[in-house]
Write an enzyme that holds these catalytic residues in place. Structure first.
Site, PDB file in Angstrom:
ATOM      1  N   SER A 143      24.532  37.748  44.183  1.00 27.26           N
ATOM      2  CA  SER A 143      24.901  36.751  45.190  1.00 27.26           C
ATOM      3  C   SER A 143      24.893  37.444  46.552  1.00 27.26           C
ATOM      4  O   SER A 143      24.945  38.682  46.617  1.00 27.26           O
ATOM      5  CB  SER A 143      26.318  36.255  44.883  1.00 27.26           C
ATOM      6  OG  SER A 143      26.775  35.392  45.892  1.00 27.26           O
ATOM      7  N   TYR A 156      35.819  36.402  43.443  1.00 26.47           N
ATOM      8  CA  TYR A 156      34.429  36.092  43.072  1.00 26.47           C
ATOM      9  C   TYR A 156      33.506  37.163  43.659  1.00 26.47           C
ATOM     10  O   TYR A 156      32.627  37.685  42.972  1.00 26.47           O
ATOM     11  CB  TYR A 156      34.040  34.695  43.576  1.00 26.47           C
ATOM     12  CG  TYR A 156      32.583  34.367  43.340  1.00 26.47           C
ATOM     13  CD1 TYR A 156      32.121  34.075  42.066  1.00 26.47           C
ATOM     14  CD2 TYR A 156      31.664  34.376  44.400  1.00 26.47           C
ATOM     15  CE1 TYR A 156      30.776  33.800  41.839  1.00 26.47           C
ATOM     16  CE2 TYR A 156      30.324  34.099  44.179  1.00 26.47           C
ATOM     17  CZ  TYR A 156      29.891  33.806  42.898  1.00 26.47           C
ATOM     18  OH  TYR A 156      28.559  33.546  42.679  1.00 26.47           O
TER      19      TYR A 156
HETATM   20  O1  NJP Z   1      26.360  27.163  38.567  1.00 23.52           O
HETATM   21  P1  NJP Z   1      26.506  25.984  37.490  1.00 23.52           P
HETATM   22  P2  NJP Z   1      25.080  27.898  39.175  1.00 23.52           P
HETATM   23  N1  NJP Z   1      29.693  31.197  28.549  1.00 23.52           N
HETATM   24  O2  NJP Z   1      27.957  25.663  37.502  1.00 23.52           O
HETATM   25  C1  NJP Z   1      27.690  28.270  32.185  1.00 23.52           C
HETATM   26  C2  NJP Z   1      25.442  32.413  40.685  1.00 23.52           C
HETATM   27  N2  NJP Z   1      25.372  31.973  42.071  1.00 23.52           N
HETATM   28  O3  NJP Z   1      23.854  27.524  38.504  1.00 23.52           O
HETATM   29  O4  NJP Z   1      29.049  26.840  29.360  1.00 23.52           O
HETATM   30  C3  NJP Z   1      28.446  30.748  28.733  1.00 23.52           C
HETATM   31  O5  NJP Z   1      25.513  24.924  37.740  1.00 23.52           O
HETATM   32  C4  NJP Z   1      27.765  26.779  32.389  1.00 23.52           C
HETATM   33  O6  NJP Z   1      27.602  26.026  31.198  1.00 23.52           O
HETATM   34  P3  NJP Z   1      28.805  25.630  30.188  1.00 23.52           P
HETATM   35  C5  NJP Z   1      26.721  32.107  39.952  1.00 23.52           C
HETATM   36  O7  NJP Z   1      27.710  33.037  40.220  1.00 23.52           O
HETATM   37  C6  NJP Z   1      25.434  30.660  42.404  1.00 23.52           C
HETATM   38  O8  NJP Z   1      25.163  27.757  40.624  1.00 23.52           O
HETATM   39  O9  NJP Z   1      28.213  24.532  29.376  1.00 23.52           O
HETATM   40  N3  NJP Z   1      28.061  29.973  29.743  1.00 23.52           N
HETATM   41  C7  NJP Z   1      26.540  26.536  33.244  1.00 23.52           C
HETATM   42  O10 NJP Z   1      25.379  26.452  32.441  1.00 23.52           O
HETATM   43  C8  NJP Z   1      26.235  32.203  38.522  1.00 23.52           C
HETATM   44  O11 NJP Z   1      26.224  33.543  38.085  1.00 23.52           O
HETATM   45  C9  NJP Z   1      25.361  30.287  43.734  1.00 23.52           C
HETATM   46  O12 NJP Z   1      29.977  25.233  31.049  1.00 23.52           O
HETATM   47  C10 NJP Z   1      28.997  29.659  30.644  1.00 23.52           C
HETATM   48  C11 NJP Z   1      26.442  27.817  34.073  1.00 23.52           C
HETATM   49  O13 NJP Z   1      27.262  28.821  33.439  1.00 23.52           O
HETATM   50  C12 NJP Z   1      24.806  31.689  38.598  1.00 23.52           C
HETATM   51  O14 NJP Z   1      24.427  31.739  39.963  1.00 23.52           O
HETATM   52  C13 NJP Z   1      25.218  31.260  44.720  1.00 23.52           C
HETATM   53  C14 NJP Z   1      30.316  30.075  30.544  1.00 23.52           C
HETATM   54  C15 NJP Z   1      26.953  27.624  35.491  1.00 23.52           C
HETATM   55  O15 NJP Z   1      26.114  26.693  36.117  1.00 23.52           O
HETATM   56  C16 NJP Z   1      24.618  30.276  38.102  1.00 23.52           C
HETATM   57  O16 NJP Z   1      25.475  29.401  38.827  1.00 23.52           O
HETATM   58  C17 NJP Z   1      25.171  32.579  44.342  1.00 23.52           C
HETATM   59  C18 NJP Z   1      30.652  30.876  29.450  1.00 23.52           C
HETATM   60  N4  NJP Z   1      31.902  31.334  29.245  1.00 23.52           N
HETATM   61  C19 NJP Z   1      25.238  32.934  43.024  1.00 23.52           C
HETATM   62  N5  NJP Z   1      31.014  29.579  31.592  1.00 23.52           N
HETATM   63  C20 NJP Z   1      25.427  28.881  44.182  1.00 23.52           C
HETATM   64  N6  NJP Z   1      25.379  27.885  43.312  1.00 23.52           N
HETATM   65  O17 NJP Z   1      25.509  28.657  45.408  1.00 23.52           O
HETATM   66  C21 NJP Z   1      30.139  28.863  32.322  1.00 23.52           C
HETATM   67  O18 NJP Z   1      25.078  33.501  45.294  1.00 23.52           O
HETATM   68  N7  NJP Z   1      28.924  28.906  31.757  1.00 23.52           N
END
Ligand code: NJP
Length: 245
Positions: A143, A156
């Site tokens: 990030s 974070y």
């Molecule tokens: O977020 P979101 P992003 N075990 O909420 C899953 C980074 N990032 O795509 O398990 C397995 O749409 C959850 O699925 P579920 C950020 O830090 C973002 O934006 O079903 N999976 C969902 O598929 C992250 O590392 C931004 O709830 C788990 C996914 O994670 C990455 O990008 C900026 C879980 C989250 O999808 C993806 O984030 C940046 C678990 N215990 C970095 N807990 C940004 N959006 O602006 C959650 O710099 N998930």
């Protein structure tokens, strides 16, 4: 449908039910690769598999909680049975809870460390043997917060600094044996911020994410990185939103 790539790669993406992970699954499968898409929720994974029908590559799905080592091991077993190897892992699962340090909830700090740091480590530890066999590739999702610290998201930021340090540690110890990439996006328009339980901050930040990058743009960066094999290694790529705000 994307153009067929030189070699079909076996790619595991965690957190692929939404946002960046889902976009990576569709983009990389569109380029002809074989994807295992994981997350905890089955229904969005089923929807992803439907959406991927007809792409040049293919998307298989398997539930996985990255904080649970047995759940991670189940995916690794699936890959060794179905693929007999793994070329690329994208430990993308990550969460953020925004709050000032003074009013933050300890369980939210711990949840971020559990998913963003321990979850990445669980994923890497379980896949390293297969990746070393294939001379594979780790694409960590860092990030801007891996390089900077922002108010209201300090812990974070700490987890993403850890992700970058993990990448650099892998690069140092597996030089010539693994390719390591860290993608550092700025704001991406995903449900990421909706998890924040501080109502005021969630409402204040949401518009910044609304005008953030499309997750597909980050997915294109992931594709560029994984298809760089033999040409050079994309070690760290920072992707910022443009000047719309
Ligand atoms: O977020 P979101 P992003 N075990 O909420 C899953 C980074 N990032 O795509 O398990 C397995 O749409 C959850 O699925 P579920 C950020 O830090 C973002 O934006 O079903 N999976 C969902 O598929 C992250 O590392 C931004 O709830 C788990 C996914 O994670 C990455 O990008 C900026 C879980 C989250 O999808 C993806 O984030 C940046 C678990 N215990 C970095 N807990 C940004 N959006 O602006 C959650 O710099 N998930």
């Amino acid at each position: 449908m994307g153009k067929p790539s030189m070699k079909q790669l076996n790619i595991w993406i965690t957190g692929a039910s939404s946002g960046i992970g889902k976009a990576c699954a569709l983009t990389l499968a569109g380029a002809g690769h074989r994807i295992l898409a994981s997350a905890r929720s089955q229904a969005p994974l089923d929807a992803l598999a439907d959406e991927a029908q007809g792409l040049t590559g293919n998307v298989s799905t398997l539930p996985c909680d990255v904080t649970d080592v047995e759940s991670v091991a189940h995916c690794v077993q699936w890959m060794s049975e179905h693929w007999r190897g793994l070329d690329v892992v994208i430990p993308n699962a990550g969460i953020g809870y925004f709050d000032p340090l003074e009013s933050a909830k300890l369980q939210e700090w711990r949840a971020m460390v559990d998913v963003n740091v321990a979850g990445v480590l669980n994923t890497l530890h379980a896949t390293l043997p297969m990746l070393l066999t294939s001379k594979g590739h780790v694409v960590n999702i860092g990030s801007l917060a891996a390089r900077q610290v922002f108010p209201n998201s300090g812990i974070y930021c700490a987890t993403k600094h850890a992700v970058l340090a993990i990448s650099e540690s892998l690069r140092t110890e597996f030089k010539g044996r693994l390719a390591i990439t860290t993608l550092n996006p700025g704001a991406v328009n995903t449900p990421f911020i909706d998890r924040t339980t501080n109502d005021d901050l969630r409402a204040n930040y949401r518009p910044q994410f609304d005008v953030g990058m499309a997750p597909e743009y980050v997915a294109e960066a992931a594709l560029f990185a994984v298809e760089s094999r033999g040409k050079g290694i994309v070690s760290e790529l920072t992707i910022r939103p443009d000047t719309r705000y």
